[in-house]
Design an enzyme around this catalytic site. Structure first.
Site, PDB file in Angstrom:
ATOM      1  N   ASP A  88      76.236  25.688   7.404  1.00  0.00           N
ATOM      2  CA  ASP A  88      77.054  25.975   8.217  1.00  0.00           C
ATOM      3  C   ASP A  88      77.995  26.884   7.494  1.00  0.00           C
ATOM      4  O   ASP A  88      78.014  27.064   6.438  1.00  0.00           O
ATOM      5  CB  ASP A  88      77.844  24.946   9.070  1.00  0.00           C
ATOM      6  N   SER A  89      79.103  27.647   8.263  1.00  0.00           N
ATOM      7  CA  SER A  89      80.095  28.580   7.511  1.00  0.00           C
ATOM      8  C   SER A  89      81.350  27.651   6.672  1.00  0.00           C
ATOM      9  O   SER A  89      81.948  28.367   5.966  1.00  0.00           O
ATOM     10  CB  SER A  89      80.741  29.381   8.574  1.00  0.00           C
ATOM     11  N   GLY A  90      81.372  26.575   7.080  1.00  0.00           N
ATOM     12  CA  GLY A  90      82.446  25.805   6.502  1.00  0.00           C
ATOM     13  C   GLY A  90      83.828  25.794   7.301  1.00  0.00           C
ATOM     14  O   GLY A  90      84.718  25.006   7.248  1.00  0.00           O
ATOM     15  N   ASP A 271      72.332  21.068  16.157  1.00  0.00           N
ATOM     16  CA  ASP A 271      72.832  20.114  15.020  1.00  0.00           C
ATOM     17  C   ASP A 271      74.059  19.240  15.316  1.00  0.00           C
ATOM     18  O   ASP A 271      74.946  19.546  16.326  1.00  0.00           O
ATOM     19  CB  ASP A 271      73.352  21.034  13.885  1.00  0.00           C
ATOM     20  N   CYS A 310      58.990   4.112  21.657  1.00  0.00           N
ATOM     21  CA  CYS A 310      59.239   5.197  20.425  1.00  0.00           C
ATOM     22  C   CYS A 310      58.083   4.922  19.340  1.00  0.00           C
ATOM     23  O   CYS A 310      57.785   3.737  19.102  1.00  0.00           O
ATOM     24  CB  CYS A 310      60.482   4.636  19.981  1.00  0.00           C
ATOM     25  N   CYS A 312      58.910   6.035  16.114  1.00  0.00           N
ATOM     26  CA  CYS A 312      59.442   5.998  14.868  1.00  0.00           C
ATOM     27  C   CYS A 312      58.969   5.004  13.856  1.00  0.00           C
ATOM     28  O   CYS A 312      58.512   3.883  14.344  1.00  0.00           O
ATOM     29  CB  CYS A 312      60.932   6.035  15.063  1.00  0.00           C
ATOM     30  N   CYS A 315      60.388   1.315  14.825  1.00  0.00           N
ATOM     31  CA  CYS A 315      59.768   0.693  16.186  1.00  0.00           C
ATOM     32  C   CYS A 315      58.142   0.497  15.791  1.00  0.00           C
ATOM     33  O   CYS A 315      57.786  -0.544  16.236  1.00  0.00           O
ATOM     34  CB  CYS A 315      60.054   1.635  17.292  1.00  0.00           C
ATOM     35  N   HIS A 342      65.303   5.949  13.931  1.00  0.00           N
ATOM     36  CA  HIS A 342      65.096   5.844  15.247  1.00  0.00           C
ATOM     37  C   HIS A 342      65.755   7.108  15.882  1.00  0.00           C
ATOM     38  O   HIS A 342      65.199   7.520  16.944  1.00  0.00           O
ATOM     39  CB  HIS A 342      65.270   4.591  15.776  1.00  0.00           C
TER      40      HIS A 342
HETATM   41 ZN   LIG Z   1      62.172   3.851  17.374  1.00  0.00          ZN
END
Ligand SMILES: [Zn+2]
Length: 355
Positions: A88-90, A271, A310, A312, A315, A342
């Protein structure tokens, strides 16, 4: 280079070519504020389906400094990150974190909160730092205002200055990339400001779109306004983007409800620190954007995983809500790590569902 692969109403799926690889959009990019996504190894980040990691110019400039990172081989080598990175630019941090600051046309002078030293940041300086860090996507330095009552008074001033600073950011970018081949240049995003004023936002978008920027960033939202106000502005902008092949990046937004709203209004990139910050406090998202507080006593004997829908690591490996609650209660960092995996995966799955 950006290519829209498919468009359904406002929702677009696309492909962004960066010098570090391809990125499919829409996409969520977690914040590796100080060079790392907090408490996650690069393998863990990769496992969530993340394609781009963001790093903060402000934080890395203060500590350890872009010179150190450049000497250690640049931000990718430094952070052991193989795929694309964005800095990012700051600007947002200068305006939100630095308590003592003085804004002039030249730039912003502020006090390092840790050392008390005065530091100067300008459009040229921000681009120089980002180029030295070596990110594949960079952002022009903008004047950010809060949208609380006090901040709203500064909207017009910040709007005007943002465009003057964008031209200076671009001139510096062009100077520093002059010798580079086209495919080796990082992509630069110009930032649209204008607070909650629709005329200013429209004008700002028009100005940014006429300039030779590689991407359009929507800044100055999620900074103190209500959700309805933010959504209203995304609705307003939705039919005002030109049809140039450029990705649209909504800065600092990461709540699933807002990410969905953004994607459905033509946004390609997001983001935010929210998924990992929430996770470290035991707050996770489950199916239908339900918010679950894992520290709640009712989970003490709960053998189920965070979300059985999920895929992930946390999970799939079967870490129970009861185990996670216990780890949070005793202050074990593993709990924040698993919950972060997650939550990031939750947002990546959300984006994938629109592609
Ligand atoms: Zn998960």
């Amino acid at each position: 280079m950006f290519r829209v692969i498919n468009q359904n109403e406002m929702v677009r799926s696309g492909e962004l070519s960066t010098r570090a690889g391809q990125v499919l959009t829409p996409t969520f990019m977690p914040d590796g504020t100080r060079g790392a996504v907090k408490s996650l190894t690069p393998e863990m980040v990769f496992s969530t389906g993340v394609q781009v990691v963001l790093a903060n110019t402000y934080h890395l400039h203060l500590q350890p400094g872009e010179e150190v990172i450049a000497r250690l081989g640049g931000i990718h080598k430094f952070a052991n990150r193989k795929g694309p990175m964005l800095t990012d630019s700051g600007g947002f941090q200068v305006f939100s974190l630095a308590k003592i600051r003085k804004i002039t046309e030249e730039g912003v002078r502020f006090k390092d909160p840790k050392t008390g030293d005065y530091i100067f940041m300008s459009p040229e300086k921000s681009i120089q730092i980002q180029m030295k860090l070596g990110a594949d996507m960079i952002v022009a330095f903008d004047d950010v205002t809060a949208l609380d009552e006090k901040g709203r008074d500064r909207t017009l001033e910040a709007f005007e200055r943002t465009h003057r600073w964008l031209e200076r950011s671009l001139a510096e970018y062009q100077r520093l990339t002059k010798e580079m081949d086209e495919e080796d240049k990082p992509i630069i995003f110009g930032v649209v400001q204008g607070g909650l004023n629709k005329d200013l936002r429209k004008k700002s978008l028009e100005i940014v779109q006429t300039l030779p920027v590689g991407g359009i960033a929507i800044g100055g939202l999620s900074v103190g306004e209500t959700r309805e106000e933010m959504h209203g502005m995304l609705d307003f902008l939705a039919d005002k983007y030109d049809d140039s092949a450029r990705p649209r990046f909504l800065l600092g937004v990461g709540d699933p409800i807002d990410v969905r709203h953004g994607i459905e209004r033509g946004i390609d990139m997001f983001d935010c620190v929210l998924p990992t910050r929430n996770a470290r406090h035991g707050l996770v998202w489950t199916t239908d954007d339900e918010r679950v507080h894992l520290t709640n006593e009712k989970f003490a004997d709960d053998a189920s995983v965070i979300d059985e829908n999920c895929d992930c690591y946390a999970c799939q490996q079967g870490f129970s809500r009861g185990f996670l609650r216990h780890q949070f209660k005793v202050g074990e960092p593993l709990a924040g790590t698993l919950a972060s995996i997650h939550n990031i995966r939750y947002l990546e799955r959300l984006c994938e569902s629109y592609r």
